[in-house]
Motif scaffolding. Structure first.
Motif, short mmCIF file in Angstrom:
data_model
loop_
_atom_site.label_atom_id
_atom_site.label_comp_id
_atom_site.label_asym_id
_atom_site.label_seq_id
_atom_site.Cartn_x
_atom_site.Cartn_y
_atom_site.Cartn_z
N GLU A 117 0.83 -1.21 0.00
CA GLU A 117 0.00 0.00 0.00
C GLU A 117 0.87 1.26 0.00
O GLU A 117 0.41 2.32 -0.41
CB GLU A 117 -0.92 0.00 1.24
N HIS A 118 2.07 1.14 0.49
CA HIS A 118 2.98 2.30 0.48
C HIS A 118 3.97 2.17 -0.69
O HIS A 118 3.56 1.96 -1.81
CB HIS A 118 3.67 2.44 1.84
N GLU A 119 5.25 2.27 -0.43
CA GLU A 119 6.16 2.29 -1.57
C GLU A 119 6.49 0.88 -2.11
O GLU A 119 7.01 0.75 -3.22
CB GLU A 119 7.45 3.04 -1.22
N GLY A 120 6.15 -0.17 -1.36
CA GLY A 120 6.42 -1.51 -1.86
C GLY A 120 7.76 -2.04 -1.36
O GLY A 120 8.73 -1.30 -1.26
N LEU A 121 7.77 -3.35 -1.07
CA LEU A 121 8.97 -3.96 -0.51
C LEU A 121 10.16 -3.90 -1.47
O LEU A 121 11.31 -3.72 -1.06
CB LEU A 121 8.65 -5.42 -0.14
N ASP A 122 9.87 -4.01 -2.77
CA ASP A 122 10.96 -3.97 -3.76
C ASP A 122 11.68 -2.63 -3.74
O ASP A 122 12.91 -2.58 -3.84
CB ASP A 122 10.41 -4.23 -5.17
N THR A 123 10.91 -1.54 -3.62
CA THR A 123 11.52 -0.21 -3.59
C THR A 123 12.38 -0.04 -2.34
O THR A 123 13.49 0.48 -2.41
CB THR A 123 10.41 0.88 -3.60
N ILE A 124 11.85 -0.51 -1.23
CA ILE A 124 12.61 -0.42 0.02
C ILE A 124 13.91 -1.22 -0.12
O ILE A 124 14.99 -0.76 0.25
CB ILE A 124 11.78 -0.97 1.21
N ALA A 125 13.80 -2.43 -0.69
CA ALA A 125 14.97 -3.29 -0.85
C ALA A 125 16.01 -2.64 -1.76
O ALA A 125 17.21 -2.72 -1.51
CB ALA A 125 14.54 -4.64 -1.42
N LYS A 126 15.53 -1.98 -2.83
CA LYS A 126 16.43 -1.28 -3.74
C LYS A 126 17.25 -0.24 -2.99
O LYS A 126 18.45 -0.11 -3.19
CB LYS A 126 15.60 -0.61 -4.85
N LYS A 127 16.55 0.53 -2.17
CA LYS A 127 17.24 1.59 -1.41
C LYS A 127 18.33 1.00 -0.51
O LYS A 127 19.42 1.54 -0.40
CB LYS A 127 16.23 2.38 -0.56
N VAL A 128 18.00 -0.14 0.12
CA VAL A 128 18.98 -0.77 1.01
C VAL A 128 20.17 -1.29 0.20
O VAL A 128 21.33 -1.09 0.57
CB VAL A 128 18.33 -1.92 1.82
N ALA A 129 19.87 -1.90 -0.96
CA ALA A 129 20.94 -2.45 -1.79
C ALA A 129 21.89 -1.36 -2.27
O ALA A 129 23.09 -1.57 -2.42
CB ALA A 129 20.34 -3.19 -2.97
N LEU A 130 21.34 -0.16 -2.54
CA LEU A 130 22.16 0.97 -2.99
C LEU A 130 22.79 1.74 -1.82
O LEU A 130 23.40 2.79 -2.01
CB LEU A 130 21.31 1.93 -3.84
#
Lengths: 311, 133
Positions: free
Chosen positions: A280-293
């Motif tokens: 419902e918010h930014e999505g787990l994939d987006t959060i994961a991307k931020k962590v990976a970067l």
């Protein structure tokens, strides 16, 4: 007639359908278990675990046949691994249990792990509940072939049979933590092979290392294929439950297992919530991307997600 | 929640002892994301139907090389009907003469896959024709 009513009347199709539904976490099955849970608890739940190719299915087949001689109704849940890549699986435990297929007093169900670790599938306990309501006297749960730490079976059964075979390692393997600690009974299968006596002896020594107030796990040598020694194993299985019933142990084990079952269900529901709320918010994939970067870190991300749930 | 996998019973009715073909198909279906319950050699129609019911499968896929297909395939369909389980998709494969195929289809075997059929064709057929419960 609704599925629950058919189930308590011993309808095989209803039982099969409900197990599929619980595998898919469907409310219709959950409602049936809720309604009839007071009818469960009568079946002796036996876990059969051990390494791949150790003879778990063959042994289960032989144990079930012995129980059928005494006209006991038996359920079998056989778990095999699901591919982590395609989600597909080959469930092949029935190959060793062909003769049981048409026995009206036996119900066999194969399950894929579907991503669950620990040697069982997420819905195994639900399937046990359904078989219990269906009205069997004994339920065998055959785990996937295990390595060293798939110990979920101990949380789902009254008696754990650890099936060993000769030649898998020395006595260091036997004193390691994990799987070797969960057996209530040890079976050394393929005992006609070289090294069976040594394996049995090493197990005995490992077991003697500990003091026992009550039940000391017995070691049974047998050959499932040749049907030798299987009756001794069955005696041990039945004695184990009787022994636990003599003191508080049976009650304590069921309480402990119930606690773990509740916690597992809560955990699953919480994970569902996590996925739903992050979607419902930014999505787990987006959060994961931020962590990976390295624009965020796993701990801050965790705190943010928990904050969303608490809201 | 992810969609549940299609469950397929792969069975070898009859007396021939060659299950290479059945195993290749089982493996292909697995790689297509299906749950394949493999029952092994020399199954009677009664065993196959009983397993199909307990496993609550969507598909029964049988392979025969012995020539007994005209007898055994329709018998499985008949027994499934008797158990009110004729919603299960039944397909067959193996060494089956062209001439026999129309009557097998009439008896309720939805498709016959003869030697040389690419496994993708079987997978596509199952995905298109399976009735999800």
């Amino acid at each position: 007639m609704e599925l629950g009513e058919r189930l308590i009347k011993g309808d095989k199709r209803a039982c099969a359908r409900l197990i599929s539904l619980i595998e898919n976490n469907d409310n219709r099955a959950i409602e049936v278990i809720k309604k009839h849970y007071n009818k469960t608890g009568n079946a002796h739940v036996i876990g059969i675990t051990g390494p791949p190719g150790g003879g778990k299915s063959t042994l289960t087949d032989k144990l079930v046949k012995l129980l059928r001689k005494n006209d006991k109704k038996v359920g079998v849940i056989a778990v095999d691994p699901t591919s982590p890549f395609t989600g597909g699986s080959i469930l092949g435990d029935r190959v060793r249990m062909s003769d049981l297929a048409t026995d009206p007093g036996v119900f066999i169900r194969s399950m894929g792990t579907r991503g669950h670790l620990g040697g069982l599938s997420k819905a195994t306990k639900g399937a046990v509940n359904i078989l219990d309501i269906y009205g069997v006297d004994y339920i065998f749960i055959e785990t996937v072939g295990v390595g060293q730490s798939e110990v979920d079976i101990v949380k789902s059964s009254d008696t754990v049979v650890m099936v060993m075979v000769p030649g898998l390692g020395d006595d260091i393997q036997a004193i390691k933590a994990g799987i070797m600690e969960i057996g209530d009974i040890f079976a050394v299968n393929k005992s006609d092979l070289d090294g069976a006596d040594k394996t049995a002896l090493e197990l005995e020594m490992m077991l003697d290392f500990k003091k026992y107030d009550t039940w000391r796990p017995p070691v049974t040598k047998l050959s499932a294929v040749k049907n030798e020694g299987v009756n001794n194993l069955l005696d041990n299985i039945i004695n184990h439950k009787e022994d636990m019933l003599k003191n508080e142990n049976f009650k304590l084990r069921r309480e402990k297992n119930a606690k773990l079952e509740i916690l597992n269900l809560v955990e699953e529901e919480l994970m569902e919530m996590v996925h739903k709320i992050t979607d419902e918010h930014e999505g787990l994939d987006t959060i994961a991307k931020k962590v990976a970067l390295r624009k965020s870190n796993p701990y801050t991300s965790r705190d943010e997600i928990i904050k969303l749930i608490k809201k | 929640m992810a969609e549940r996998p299609i469950r397929v019973l792969v069975a070898k009715p009859g007396l021939d002892g060659h299950d290479r073909g059945a195993k290749v198909v089982a493996r292909a279906l697995r790689d297509a994301g299906m749950e394949v319950i493999y029952t092994g050699l020399r199954q009677t129609p009664e065993q196959i139907v009983s397993a199909a019911i307990q496993e609550d499968v969507d598909v029964v896929a049988m392979s025969i090389l012995s020539g007994a297909h005209n007898h055994l395939f329709p018998k499985v369909v008949k027994l499934l009907k008797k158990e009110n389980a004729d919603d299960i998709l039944v397909v067959g494969g193996g060494v089956i003469p062209e001439d026999d195929i129309p009557s097998l289809k009439e008896a309720g075997i939805k498709e016959i896959f003869t030697p040389g059929t690419p496994t993708t064709e079987t997978i596509d057929f199952i995905k298109k024709n399976v009735k999800r419960k």
